[in-house]
Structure formats: C-alpha cells, structure tokens
Design a protein around this motif. Structure first.
Motif, PDB file in Angstrom:
ATOM      1  N   THR A  33       0.730  -1.069   0.009  1.00 34.17           N
ATOM      2  CA  THR A  33      -0.020   0.062  -0.116  1.00 34.17           C
ATOM      3  C   THR A  33       0.760   1.090  -0.020  1.00 34.17           C
ATOM      4  O   THR A  33       0.366   2.066  -0.559  1.00 34.17           O
ATOM      5  CB  THR A  33      -1.003  -0.021   1.214  1.00 34.17           C
ATOM      6  N   LEU A  37       0.181   3.986  -3.015  1.00 35.17           N
ATOM      7  CA  LEU A  37       0.088   5.452  -2.385  1.00 35.17           C
ATOM      8  C   LEU A  37       1.154   6.464  -2.928  1.00 35.17           C
ATOM      9  O   LEU A  37       0.849   7.615  -3.538  1.00 35.17           O
ATOM     10  CB  LEU A  37       0.090   5.609  -0.985  1.00 35.17           C
ATOM     11  N   ARG A  38       2.808   6.006  -3.006  1.00 38.57           N
ATOM     12  CA  ARG A  38       3.747   6.792  -3.295  1.00 38.57           C
ATOM     13  C   ARG A  38       3.190   6.935  -4.946  1.00 38.57           C
ATOM     14  O   ARG A  38       3.716   8.079  -5.615  1.00 38.57           O
ATOM     15  CB  ARG A  38       5.016   6.172  -3.147  1.00 38.57           C
ATOM     16  N   MET A  55       1.202  11.332   4.380  1.00 39.80           N
ATOM     17  CA  MET A  55       2.417  10.302   4.517  1.00 39.80           C
ATOM     18  C   MET A  55       3.529  10.993   4.783  1.00 39.80           C
ATOM     19  O   MET A  55       4.253  10.745   5.593  1.00 39.80           O
ATOM     20  CB  MET A  55       2.395   9.811   2.891  1.00 39.80           C
ATOM     21  N   VAL A  59       1.483  10.072   9.269  1.00 39.76           N
ATOM     22  CA  VAL A  59       0.432   9.610  10.107  1.00 39.76           C
ATOM     23  C   VAL A  59      -0.269   8.615   9.011  1.00 39.76           C
ATOM     24  O   VAL A  59      -0.039   8.678   7.932  1.00 39.76           O
ATOM     25  CB  VAL A  59      -0.663  10.553  10.650  1.00 39.76           C
ATOM     26  N   VAL A  61      -2.767   7.207   6.210  1.00 51.15           N
ATOM     27  CA  VAL A  61      -4.042   7.799   5.191  1.00 51.15           C
ATOM     28  C   VAL A  61      -5.302   6.799   5.697  1.00 51.15           C
ATOM     29  O   VAL A  61      -5.511   6.050   6.442  1.00 51.15           O
ATOM     30  CB  VAL A  61      -3.549   7.099   3.995  1.00 51.15           C
ATOM     31  N   GLY A  87       2.450  -3.944   4.446  1.00 49.48           N
ATOM     32  CA  GLY A  87       1.879  -2.697   4.811  1.00 49.48           C
ATOM     33  C   GLY A  87       0.491  -2.236   4.977  1.00 49.48           C
ATOM     34  O   GLY A  87      -0.169  -1.357   4.984  1.00 49.48           O
ATOM     35  N   ARG A  90      -3.231  -2.224   8.602  1.00 54.00           N
ATOM     36  CA  ARG A  90      -2.544  -1.351   9.328  1.00 54.00           C
ATOM     37  C   ARG A  90      -3.336  -0.934  10.641  1.00 54.00           C
ATOM     38  O   ARG A  90      -3.064  -0.474  11.728  1.00 54.00           O
ATOM     39  CB  ARG A  90      -1.720  -0.148   8.955  1.00 54.00           C
ATOM     40  N   GLN A  94      -9.094  -2.067   8.915  1.00 50.35           N
ATOM     41  CA  GLN A  94      -8.663  -2.492   7.512  1.00 50.35           C
ATOM     42  C   GLN A  94      -8.609  -4.086   7.744  1.00 50.35           C
ATOM     43  O   GLN A  94      -8.720  -4.745   6.685  1.00 50.35           O
ATOM     44  CB  GLN A  94      -6.994  -1.869   7.515  1.00 50.35           C
ATOM     45  N   ARG A 159      13.455   8.960   1.406  1.00 52.05           N
ATOM     46  CA  ARG A 159      12.124   9.285   1.383  1.00 52.05           C
ATOM     47  C   ARG A 159      11.667  10.415   2.336  1.00 52.05           C
ATOM     48  O   ARG A 159      12.338  10.569   3.377  1.00 52.05           O
ATOM     49  CB  ARG A 159      11.344   7.951   1.709  1.00 52.05           C
ATOM     50  N   ARG A 170       6.244   7.956  13.089  1.00 51.65           N
ATOM     51  CA  ARG A 170       5.632   6.776  12.159  1.00 51.65           C
ATOM     52  C   ARG A 170       5.607   5.634  13.374  1.00 51.65           C
ATOM     53  O   ARG A 170       4.527   4.765  13.227  1.00 51.65           O
ATOM     54  CB  ARG A 170       6.390   6.292  11.076  1.00 51.65           C
TER      55      ARG A 170
HETATM   56  P1  AMP Z   1       5.067   2.091   4.187  1.00 51.50           P
HETATM   57  O1  AMP Z   1       5.925   2.576   2.727  1.00 51.50           O
HETATM   58  O2  AMP Z   1       4.454   0.966   4.311  1.00 51.50           O
HETATM   59  O3  AMP Z   1       6.116   2.598   5.215  1.00 51.50           O
HETATM   60  O4  AMP Z   1       4.091   3.551   4.052  1.00 51.50           O
HETATM   61  C1  AMP Z   1       4.428   4.945   3.706  1.00 51.50           C
HETATM   62  C2  AMP Z   1       3.182   5.529   4.427  1.00 51.50           C
HETATM   63  O5  AMP Z   1       1.952   5.601   3.570  1.00 51.50           O
HETATM   64  C3  AMP Z   1       2.709   5.402   5.524  1.00 51.50           C
HETATM   65  O6  AMP Z   1       3.372   6.105   6.871  1.00 51.50           O
HETATM   66  C4  AMP Z   1       1.235   5.825   5.621  1.00 51.50           C
HETATM   67  O7  AMP Z   1       1.145   7.262   5.884  1.00 51.50           O
HETATM   68  C5  AMP Z   1       0.834   5.356   4.228  1.00 51.50           C
HETATM   69  N1  AMP Z   1       0.256   3.780   4.441  1.00 51.50           N
HETATM   70  C6  AMP Z   1       0.753   2.844   3.922  1.00 51.50           C
HETATM   71  N2  AMP Z   1      -0.236   1.875   4.230  1.00 51.50           N
HETATM   72  C7  AMP Z   1      -0.975   2.224   4.702  1.00 51.50           C
HETATM   73  C8  AMP Z   1      -2.282   1.594   5.276  1.00 51.50           C
HETATM   74  N3  AMP Z   1      -2.340   0.436   5.086  1.00 51.50           N
HETATM   75  N4  AMP Z   1      -3.222   2.317   5.872  1.00 51.50           N
HETATM   76  C9  AMP Z   1      -2.899   3.914   6.083  1.00 51.50           C
HETATM   77  N5  AMP Z   1      -1.922   4.317   5.638  1.00 51.50           N
HETATM   78  C10 AMP Z   1      -0.880   3.868   5.006  1.00 51.50           C
END
Ligand code: AMP
Length: 214
Positions: A33, A37-38, A55, A59, A61, A87, A90, A94, A159, A170
């Motif tokens: 995820t 999202l990125r 992000m 915090v 999403v 990921g 979370r 979910q 990042r 985080r």
């Molecule tokens: P990650 O790459 O998994 O560390 O995710 C980076 C950021 O994306 C997190 O700090 C959140 O802001 C957002 N994110 C990723 N996965 C989730 C999720 N399952 N629920 C909510 N936010 C997420």
C-alpha cells in the motif's frame, strides 16, 4: 487452496524486502500500500494530494482510501492465486475489511520484530532508488556509486518520511494503531513471529521454509 500472506511489523523491520522476495518465490504479486500510495502521489491526482499530506507527516492515510485501493488491486487477474500484502492491514478496521474481501484464500501472517533504536537507525540512513525502489543504507549497505543506484544508475533519495523526526512519529503511530492488530493475528492459526535482527538472507530462509511447509 491459494494463500494470502500478510507481512506485519514496524516500519523499517524489513517487511518490504521480505515481501518482495516471498512474492517472487511464490510467483504471486507483491502488493504494497505504501508503494501504491507513493505512485498516486507521483501521479498528482486528488487522491495523491490528500495522501501526501498524511504520508509526509508520518500518519496513516484514511482507512476507506486504502481499503478501496487494495480492493481494486486484489480483484485483478494476477492476484487470483494469492498475493503478499506489505503494509496492509494497519488498523483493526482494515483487518476487518480484508477479512470480508478474502473470499476463498487461506491467510498466513508473519510479524517481524526489531528494536526501536535499530528501526530509527535503519530508516534514517535508508536511501531509495528513484527508478525501481532499490534500497540502500548509508552505513550498512551503501551503493558503490555514492548517490546513484548501482543497479540501474538512477539517483538515490531519502524518502520524505525517512527523516528522524517523522520516523519517530511513524513508530508512535505503529504502536498506537497497528500493534493491537498484531495481537489479533497472533491469536489466529498460521501466525509466525520472526526475529528481524538478522541478515535479510537468514530471515528469508526461515520465511521460505515456513511457506514451503504450510
Ligand atoms: P510504508 O511504505 O508501508 O512505510 O508506508 C508509507 C506511508 O504510507 C505510511 O506512513 C502511511 O502514511 C501510508 N500508508 C501505507 N500503508 C497504509 C495503510 N495500510 N493504511 C494507512 N496508511 C498507509
């Protein structure tokens, strides 16, 4: 019976690296995820603009946004024989949503455990390649070409959420929202606790032997 593998653990525990390796070993998609999202942020649409603010602040999403992205992705044809989730989930909401969309799949979960100070060291020194997401570390795994990826020559960046202050945020979000989820999975069959303070190769050997026996 096809399997869905859930990788749990704090940011920086190595679940992304292991999720990719497992997905390729099992020949199923790796669904991250964070990566999706990125990509949405890079495309710059409405969803991306909204997600970027959360992000960058470290915090989460909103559940409904992430749930919708996952639901759409797992409905694609390549996911019909299973997938590795990285990921996600979370939050408890979910996890409940995932349970509803799981359909006929068996669920296997791994929780990779690493000490907080080690997580901060790993994340704040992490550098990511802009072309393919290859991961380096300033001290533990530097690129032989300095600020350039030695696999594909693209620039390496930190990042925006890997700066020390956001990393600590985080982690606090992880303990508040995601750690209770680990307890939820721990009480279910096919939960595996994994020591993350080892080399990626050693950890992968253990994961591989578990999935090959499951
Ligand atoms: P990650 O790459 O998994 O560390 O995710 C980076 C950021 O994306 C997190 O700090 C959140 O802001 C957002 N994110 C990723 N996965 C989730 C999720 N399952 N629920 C909510 N936010 C997420």
């Amino acid at each position: 019976m096809s399997r869905v593998i859930v990788m749990l653990g704090p940011p920086g525990c190595g679940k992304g690296t292991q999720a990719k390796k497992l997905a390729s070993h099992l020949n199923v998609p790796h669904i991250s995820t964070g990566d999706m999202l990125r990509e949405a942020v890079a495309r710059g649409g409405e969803l991306g603009v909204k997600a970027k603010a959360s992000m960058d602040a470290g915090v989460l999403v909103a559940d409904r946004v992430v749930d919708a992205i996952v639901q759409e992705r797992v409905a694609q044809a390549d996911a019909c024989n299973g997938y590795v989730l990285d990921g996600y989930p979370r939050t408890m909401k979910q996890a409940e949503f995932l349970q509803r969309i799981l359909d006929k799949h068996d669920l296997v979960s791994f929780n990779i455990q690493v000490e907080d100070e080690e997580l901060v060291r790993r994340l704040s020194g992490r550098r990511t390649c802009t072309a393919a997401g290859h991961i380096f570390h300033l001290q533990f795994n530097p690129s032989t070409r300095g600020n350039v990826c030695d696999k594909d020559g693209s620039p390496l960046i930190q990042r925006p959420d890997d700066g020390e202050e956001v990393v600590r945020k985080r982690l606090s979000v992880y303990y508040k929202d995601t750690a209770p989820l680990v307890e939820h999975f721990r009480s279910r069959p096919r939960f595996h606790q994994i020591a993350g303070n080892r080399s990626p190769e050693e950890i992968f050997k253990e994961l591989q032997s578990i999935v090959d026996q499951e």
